[in-house]
Scaffold this active site. Structure first.
Site, PDB file in Angstrom:
ATOM      1  N   GLU A  20      -6.696   4.507   8.223  1.00  0.00           N
ATOM      2  CA  GLU A  20      -6.507   5.935   7.927  1.00  0.00           C
ATOM      3  C   GLU A  20      -7.777   6.523   7.304  1.00  0.00           C
ATOM      4  O   GLU A  20      -8.099   7.693   7.533  1.00  0.00           O
ATOM      5  CB  GLU A  20      -5.274   6.113   7.014  1.00  0.00           C
ATOM      6  CG  GLU A  20      -3.980   5.875   7.798  1.00  0.00           C
ATOM      7  CD  GLU A  20      -2.833   5.306   6.991  1.00  0.00           C
ATOM      8  OE1 GLU A  20      -2.857   5.362   5.747  1.00  0.00           O
ATOM      9  OE2 GLU A  20      -1.884   4.774   7.621  1.00  0.00           O
ATOM     10  N   HIS A  69      -9.379   0.933   5.325  1.00  0.00           N
ATOM     11  CA  HIS A  69      -8.090   1.167   5.984  1.00  0.00           C
ATOM     12  C   HIS A  69      -8.292   2.098   7.175  1.00  0.00           C
ATOM     13  O   HIS A  69      -9.106   3.026   7.117  1.00  0.00           O
ATOM     14  CB  HIS A  69      -7.101   1.782   4.982  1.00  0.00           C
ATOM     15  CG  HIS A  69      -5.692   1.739   5.501  1.00  0.00           C
ATOM     16  ND1 HIS A  69      -5.233   2.642   6.421  1.00  0.00           N
ATOM     17  CD2 HIS A  69      -4.676   0.881   5.255  1.00  0.00           C
ATOM     18  CE1 HIS A  69      -3.972   2.341   6.720  1.00  0.00           C
ATOM     19  NE2 HIS A  69      -3.610   1.271   6.019  1.00  0.00           N
ATOM     20  N   GLU A  98      -4.877  -5.089  10.608  1.00  0.00           N
ATOM     21  CA  GLU A  98      -3.874  -4.042  10.803  1.00  0.00           C
ATOM     22  C   GLU A  98      -4.136  -3.341  12.134  1.00  0.00           C
ATOM     23  O   GLU A  98      -4.959  -2.416  12.202  1.00  0.00           O
ATOM     24  CB  GLU A  98      -3.962  -3.014   9.670  1.00  0.00           C
ATOM     25  CG  GLU A  98      -3.713  -3.600   8.296  1.00  0.00           C
ATOM     26  CD  GLU A  98      -3.158  -2.558   7.321  1.00  0.00           C
ATOM     27  OE1 GLU A  98      -2.108  -2.829   6.733  1.00  0.00           O
ATOM     28  OE2 GLU A  98      -3.764  -1.478   7.178  1.00  0.00           O
ATOM     29  N   GLY A 130       2.811   2.319  10.891  1.00  0.00           N
ATOM     30  CA  GLY A 130       3.723   3.443  10.737  1.00  0.00           C
ATOM     31  C   GLY A 130       4.400   3.870  12.028  1.00  0.00           C
ATOM     32  O   GLY A 130       5.009   4.932  12.102  1.00  0.00           O
ATOM     33  N   GLY A 141       3.147  -1.149   4.274  1.00  0.00           N
ATOM     34  CA  GLY A 141       3.162   0.281   3.974  1.00  0.00           C
ATOM     35  C   GLY A 141       4.569   0.744   3.637  1.00  0.00           C
ATOM     36  O   GLY A 141       5.050   0.602   2.511  1.00  0.00           O
ATOM     37  N   GLY A 142       5.273   1.278   4.629  1.00  0.00           N
ATOM     38  CA  GLY A 142       6.594   1.882   4.414  1.00  0.00           C
ATOM     39  C   GLY A 142       7.557   0.999   3.627  1.00  0.00           C
ATOM     40  O   GLY A 142       8.221   1.466   2.687  1.00  0.00           O
ATOM     41  N   SER A 164       3.894  -2.025  10.387  1.00  0.00           N
ATOM     42  CA  SER A 164       5.350  -2.025  10.563  1.00  0.00           C
ATOM     43  C   SER A 164       5.990  -3.371  10.236  1.00  0.00           C
ATOM     44  O   SER A 164       6.962  -3.780  10.877  1.00  0.00           O
ATOM     45  CB  SER A 164       5.726  -1.576  11.982  1.00  0.00           C
ATOM     46  OG  SER A 164       5.277  -0.261  12.222  1.00  0.00           O
ATOM     47  N   ASN A 183       0.869  -1.177   0.000  1.00  0.00           N
ATOM     48  CA  ASN A 183       0.000   0.000   0.000  1.00  0.00           C
ATOM     49  C   ASN A 183       0.908   1.230   0.000  1.00  0.00           C
ATOM     50  O   ASN A 183       1.537   1.531   1.012  1.00  0.00           O
ATOM     51  CB  ASN A 183      -0.890  -0.038   1.255  1.00  0.00           C
ATOM     52  CG  ASN A 183      -1.733   1.208   1.393  1.00  0.00           C
ATOM     53  OD1 ASN A 183      -1.777   2.057   0.493  1.00  0.00           O
ATOM     54  ND2 ASN A 183      -2.409   1.336   2.533  1.00  0.00           N
ATOM     55  N   TRP A 184       0.965   1.908  -1.137  1.00  0.00           N
ATOM     56  CA  TRP A 184       1.885   3.050  -1.252  1.00  0.00           C
ATOM     57  C   TRP A 184       1.348   4.305  -0.555  1.00  0.00           C
ATOM     58  O   TRP A 184       2.053   5.306  -0.463  1.00  0.00           O
ATOM     59  CB  TRP A 184       2.162   3.362  -2.728  1.00  0.00           C
ATOM     60  CG  TRP A 184       2.881   2.278  -3.478  1.00  0.00           C
ATOM     61  CD1 TRP A 184       3.263   1.047  -3.003  1.00  0.00           C
ATOM     62  CD2 TRP A 184       3.313   2.318  -4.845  1.00  0.00           C
ATOM     63  NE1 TRP A 184       3.897   0.324  -3.992  1.00  0.00           N
ATOM     64  CE2 TRP A 184       3.939   1.088  -5.138  1.00  0.00           C
ATOM     65  CE3 TRP A 184       3.222   3.275  -5.856  1.00  0.00           C
ATOM     66  CZ2 TRP A 184       4.474   0.794  -6.391  1.00  0.00           C
ATOM     67  CZ3 TRP A 184       3.758   2.982  -7.106  1.00  0.00           C
ATOM     68  CH2 TRP A 184       4.375   1.760  -7.362  1.00  0.00           C
ATOM     69  N   LYS A 185       0.098   4.265  -0.138  1.00  0.00           N
ATOM     70  CA  LYS A 185      -0.529   5.430   0.523  1.00  0.00           C
ATOM     71  C   LYS A 185      -0.319   6.680  -0.336  1.00  0.00           C
ATOM     72  O   LYS A 185      -0.306   6.584  -1.559  1.00  0.00           O
ATOM     73  CB  LYS A 185      -0.005   5.582   1.954  1.00  0.00           C
ATOM     74  CG  LYS A 185      -0.165   4.282   2.760  1.00  0.00           C
ATOM     75  CD  LYS A 185       0.051   4.427   4.231  1.00  0.00           C
ATOM     76  CE  LYS A 185      -0.114   3.073   4.911  1.00  0.00           C
ATOM     77  NZ  LYS A 185       0.025   3.121   6.353  1.00  0.00           N
TER      78      LYS A 185
HETATM   79  P1  13P Z   1       3.321   0.381   7.679  1.00  0.00           P
HETATM   80  O1  13P Z   1       3.869  -0.915   7.108  1.00  0.00           O
HETATM   81  O2  13P Z   1       4.012   1.601   7.175  1.00  0.00           O
HETATM   82  O3  13P Z   1       3.195   0.326   9.185  1.00  0.00           O
HETATM   83  O4  13P Z   1       1.799   0.506   7.115  1.00  0.00           O
HETATM   84  C1  13P Z   1       0.959  -0.577   7.192  1.00  0.00           C
HETATM   85  C2  13P Z   1      -0.287  -0.239   6.457  1.00  0.00           C
HETATM   86  O5  13P Z   1      -1.059   0.600   6.892  1.00  0.00           O
HETATM   87  C3  13P Z   1      -0.557  -0.940   5.180  1.00  0.00           C
HETATM   88  O6  13P Z   1      -1.840  -0.703   4.726  1.00  0.00           O
END
Ligand code: 13P
Length: 269
Positions: free
Chosen positions: A110, A108, A180, A186, A246-247, A225, A14-16
């Site tokens: 967020e 998600h 998640e 994050g 994510g990251g 993470s 997920n590149w956000k």
């Molecule tokens: P991180 O891997 O950056 O913690 O993000 C996870 C995430 O929200 C994937 O959708």
């Protein structure tokens, strides 16, 4: 009796709201180049920002080889719950489908936290995606205070039943679920392999109430993470079928390394 059905293993990125066009192209190039060789049974899913979906779809289809899982599934990070209409700035499922996008992340944390999405809304998105033949990736997970006061199972159960409860068992069986924990996203804090497996096993049980025995084959991904340094322990969980990253998905080498780790762990289990 143990079920013969087994969920496939998936590593999804997920590149956000990261990358510009040039960076997105380069990242897709590296992932497609690796994937083309068909080295893996693990399914790669990539969810770039909306403006780069068409580029990602083109790149993925140009490089789809003939080896094992050499195709990359391109996912959106969100969609609107209505078919179409006066919703300035929003993106419909039909638009995504017409671009060749095959999957979509919904719910998600967020989106829930910053855009007020409820499980009722998210449930409508899941239903609409299924209606149009796209693969929903449904996210659930508790916040830090809900983990600390021991309510995390109740929270996750309510999320699953509210968002997926109106679907038929056959429809629920088509969903990918991502667990998640919000406190791990994050933050650098990761659920321990034991914490993650405990909730994944619980989610599998809840999915059995909604989908029957087909729940054994529903992929349940861990997100929060997750990176090459901690992935092997997490992916080893019997109800953990890969990750939503994510990251670490923004760096081609670490995302590819996560694909390798998932392949190793699952082929030795
Ligand atoms: P991180 O891997 O950056 O913690 O993000 C996870 C995430 O929200 C994937 O959708």
């Amino acid at each position: 009796m143990a079920s013969l059905m087994k969920a496939r293993t998936i590593v999804a990125g997920n590149w956000k709201m990261h990358t510009d066009l040039d960076e997105a192209r380069k990242l897709m190039e590296a992932l497609a180049g690796w994937s083309k060789a068909g080295r893996s049974d693990v399914q790669m899913i990539v969810a770039p920002p909306y403006p780069f979906l068409a580029t990602a779809v083109d790149r993925a289809s140009a490089s789809a080889g003939t080896g094992r899982n050499s195709s990359i599934i391109i996912a959106a990070q969100n969609c609107h719950e209505e078919e179409q209409g006066a919703f300035t700035g929003e993106v419909s499922v039909r638009m995504l489908k017409s671009l060749g996008v095959d999957a979509c992340i919904v719910g998600h944390s967020e989106r829930r936290q910053y855009y007020g999405e409820t499980d009722t809304i998210v449930g409508r998105k899941v239903a609409l995606l299924l209606k149009h033949g796209l693969q929903p990736i449904y996210c659930c997970g508790e916040r830090r205070e809900e983990r600390e006061d021991g309510r995390y199972r109740d929270v996750v159960s309510a999320q699953l039943h509210e968002a997926l409860g109106a679907l038929t068992p056959g429809e629920v069986a088509k969903v990918i679920v991502a667990y998640e924990p919000v406190w791990a996203i994050g933050t650098g804090l990761t659920a321990t392999p034991e914490q993650a497996q405990e909730v994944h096993g619980f989610i599998r049980g809840e999915l059995r109430l909604l989908a029957g025995e087909a729940a054994s084959a529903i992929p349940i991904l861990y997100g929060g993470s997750c990176k090459p340094e901690n992935a092997a322990g997490i992916f080893a969980g019997s109800d953990i079928n890969g990750g939503l990253i994510g990251g670490a998905a923004l760096v081609a080498d670490s995302f590819i390394e996560l694909m390798r780790i998932a392949q190793q762990v699952k082929s030795s289990s």
